[in-house]
Enzyme design. Structure first.
Site, PDB file in Angstrom:
ATOM      1  CD  GLU A   1       8.128  13.023 -15.135  1.00  0.00           C
ATOM      2  OE1 GLU A   1       7.160  13.633 -14.707  1.00  0.00           O
ATOM      3  OE2 GLU A   1       9.174  13.587 -15.489  1.00  0.00           O
TER       4      GLU A   1
ATOM      5  CE  LYS B   1      11.167  20.102 -10.182  1.00  0.00           C
ATOM      6  NZ  LYS B   1       9.813  20.047 -10.719  1.00  0.00           N
TER       7      LYS B   1
ATOM      8  CG  HIS C   1      -1.669  -1.251   1.459  1.00  0.00           C
ATOM      9  ND1 HIS C   1      -2.931  -1.512   0.952  1.00  0.00           N
ATOM     10  CD2 HIS C   1      -1.296  -2.365   2.141  1.00  0.00           C
ATOM     11  CE1 HIS C   1      -3.311  -2.728   1.335  1.00  0.00           C
ATOM     12  NE2 HIS C   1      -2.331  -3.269   2.048  1.00  0.00           N
TER      13      HIS C   1
END
Ligand code: ARG
Length: 467
Positions: free
Chosen positions: A300, A293, A166
Site C-alpha cells: 500500500e 488480519k 476489466h
C-alpha cells in the site's frame, strides 16, 4: 538552530563590498538552501578538487595554492563525514559553507578556488553528479527487481492463473507470463534510466556565471576528471536548464506508476477472497484489534509513494516553466523534489523486490480461479473455427450459447455433455474437450510473446542474457 545549522558569518560578508548590512531574518530564511543542499557536499568537494587541479595545470593558480586547497577540501570532507562540520544558514548554501570553512583552514589561498567559476556552474555540476549517481543506483536496483521476477517466472512458467481484462476473468495465462509482463515494464524503466545517464553525461563546470570565462581553462580536463563523457557545449544552456532533473523525475514517475500497479495487484491477490499469494511476515503487518488480519502495508505504501513522486515531477515542471535564460534563483527549488523522489523510489523498488522474492504463490488457488468464469470460452470458439470451419463471428455466437447453457446448469464448459454441445452445433466432436482445460488453453498460446509455458521460457532466456 534547532536543525544544528549555526548563525555565525553571513554570505553578505563573503561578497563584502557592496553589502553594508546582513539580510533580514526572513530574507535569510527564504534564501537559504543549506538545510537540504548539504546533501551535495561530496559532489561539491569533488568538483572543487577537479577545478583547482585544472586551474593549477593551466597555470592559472600556483601548485602550492592548489595543494593547500586540495588538502583543505579533504579535511572538510572528513569533518562533514564525521559530523564535526558546523553548517551555517547565514552562509546560504553548501558552496558558501565549504568555501568559508576553507578560508578558515588555509587562509587567502582559499579565495583562488573560485577563479573562473560561479556558483551557477558549480551547483549545476554538483546536482548533475548527484543525479547521475542516483540514476546508477536505480539501474542496479531495477536489475535486482528484474532478477527477482525472472526467478519467480521460471519457477512458475507452468502455473496457470486467470488473466484479466476489466478485472474480469478473461483467459487463462501462466503466472510466469504475468511476471514477465513486469520484467518488460521494469526493463523499459531501466532503459529510460540508461538513456537519462547518457543524456546528462556532460560536465557543466567552466560555464561560469553564464558566459564562460576569459581564463585559459581546460573544460575537457575537468570533464574527464569527474567522469563525464565531455563538457557541455553552451554556457548559457548549462546554467539555465534542469532538464536532467526533470528526466529523472519523469522516469521515476513512470517507474512509480508501474510499481503502483504491481502494488495494487499484490493487495488484491493477498485478500482472502482471491488468495493467490501469501505475503511473508517480513513484508506484512498485523492489526491491533483483528487478530486474523495480515495487512499488505508495504504494498500500500509503495502504491502511495507514487503520489509523492508524480507530485515532484509536476512541481519542478512548474518551477521551470516560463523561466527566462539563464540562471534564476527559482531553480534552487529543484533539489528537494529530486531528493524526496529518489528516496521514495529506492525504498519502493527495494520493498517490491523483497515482496516478490518472499511471497508464497498459491498455485491451487490460482488454478481453481483460472478455470472458473468460462475462461476457456475463446478456446471453444477457436476450435470451432479451426476444426469445424465456422467463421469466427458464428463460432463466437455458438460459444455464447454454450456459456449460457453452462450457466443455467451451474457447471463449467468442460462439464457440458457432448450431446449438449452437439445440439448447439452438430460439427462438435469429443475432441473439443481437449481444448477446454486451462492447461490445454495456455499450452496452445504459442504465438510470439504468448502465454504458453514454452514461449514464456524463451522470453525468460532472452532476458537472462540481458540482465
Ligand atoms: N543555492 C543555489 C542553488 O541551489 C546555488 C546557486 C546560487 N547562484 C546564484 N547566482 N545565487 O541554486
Amino acid at each position: 538552530m534547532a536543525d544544528g545549522i549555526s548563525e555565525t558569518k553571513s554570505s553578505n560578508q563573503m561578497w563584502g563590498g557592496r553589502f553594508a548590512s546582513g539580510p533580514d531574518a526572513i530574507m535569510e530564511e527564504i534564501n537559504a538552501s543549506i538545510g537540504f543542499d548539504k546533501k551535495l557536499f561530496a559532489q561539491d568537494i569533488r568538483g572543487s578538487i577537479a577545478h583547482a587541479t585544472m586551474l593549477a595545470h593551466q597555470g592559472i593558480i600556483s601548485n602550492d595554492d592548489k595543494d593547500k586547497i586540495v588538502h583543505g577540501l579533504d579535511t572538510i570532507l572528513s569533518e562533514i563525514e564525521s559530523g564535526q562540520f558546523e553548517f551555517s544558514r547565514r552562509l546560504e548554501d553548501i558552496h558558501m559553507n565549504i568555501e568559508a570553512r576553507l578560508a578558515t583552514l588555509i587562509g587567502p589561498a582559499a579565495g583562488r578556488l573560485h577563479t573562473a567559476r560561479s556558483r551557477n556552474d558549480q551547483v549545476a555540476l554538483d546536482f548533475r553528479l548527484w543525479v547521475k549517481e542516483e540514476l546508477q543506483k536505480c539501474e542496479t536496483m531495477l536489475t535486482g527487481l528484474i532478477a527477482a521476477f525472472l526467478d519467480r517466472a521460471e519457477e512458475h512458467a507452468d502455473t496457470v492463473m486467470p488473466g484479466f481484462t476489466h478485472l474480469q476473468t478473461a483467459q487463462p495465462v501462466t503466472f510466469g507470463h504475468h511476471c514477465m509482463a513486469y520484467v518488460e515494464m521494469f526493463g523499459r524503466d531501466r532503459s529510460r534510466v540508461r538513456h537519462a545517464i547518457e543524456h546528462m553525461d556532460e560536465s557543466p563546470i567552466g560555464a561560469a556565471a553564464l558566459a564562460g570565462t576569459g581564463f585559459p581553462i581546460d573544460r575537457h580536463m575537468t570533464a574527464r576528471a569527474l567522469g563525464f563523457r565531455e563538457p557541455t557545449r553552451n554556457s548559457i544552456d548549462t546554467v539555465s536548464d534542469r532538464d536532467f532533473a526533470l528526466e529523472f523525475l519523469a522516469l521515476a514517475s513512470i517507474c512509480a506508476v508501474h510499481l503502483s500497479r504491481l502494488a495494487e495487484e499484490i493487495v488484491i491477490w493477498s485478500t482472502p477472497q482471491f488468495g493467490f499469494i501469501r505475503l511473508s511476515d517480513a513484508f506484512s503487518t498485523g492489526s491491533s484489534i483483528m487478530p486474523q488480519k495480515k495487512n499488505p502495508d508495504a504494498a500500500e505504501l509503495v502504491r502511495a509513494k507514487t503520489g509523492r513522486i508524480n507530485g515532484s515531477l509536476i512541481a519542478l515542471l512548474t518551477v521551470m516553466k516560463g523561466l527566462p535564460l539563464a540562471y534564476s534563483k527559482d531553480m534552487q527549488e529543484d533539489k528537494e523534489q529530486v531528493f524526496d523522489s529518489a528516496e521514495s523510489l529506492e525504498l519502493a523498488i527495494a520493498a517490491m523486490t523483497g515482496m516478490v522474492r518472499d511471497m508464497t504463490i498459491r498455485t491451487d488457488r490460482m488454478k481453481a480461479a483460472a478455470g472458473s468464469g468460462y475462461s476457456t470460452a475463446t478456446d471453444l470458439a477457436d476450435w470451432l473455427v479451426r476444426e469445424a470451419g465456422l467463421p469466427f463471428r458464428d463460432a463466437h455466437h455458438v460459444t455464447g450459447h454454450a456459456v449460457a447453457l453452462a450457466e443455467t446448469k451451474g457447471c463449467e464448459l468442460a462439464e457440458l455433455s457432448l450431446e449438449d454441445l452437439q445440439a448447439l452445433n452438430p460439427a462438435i466432436t469429443d475432441k473439443v474437450f481437449g481444448v477446454l482445460t486451462v492447461e490445454a488453453s495456455v499450452a496452445s498460446r504459442t504465438s510470439f510473446g504468448g502465454t504458453a509455458p514454452s514461449e514464456v521460457r524463451k522470453q525468460i532466456a532472452w532476458w537472462r542474457a540481458r540482465n
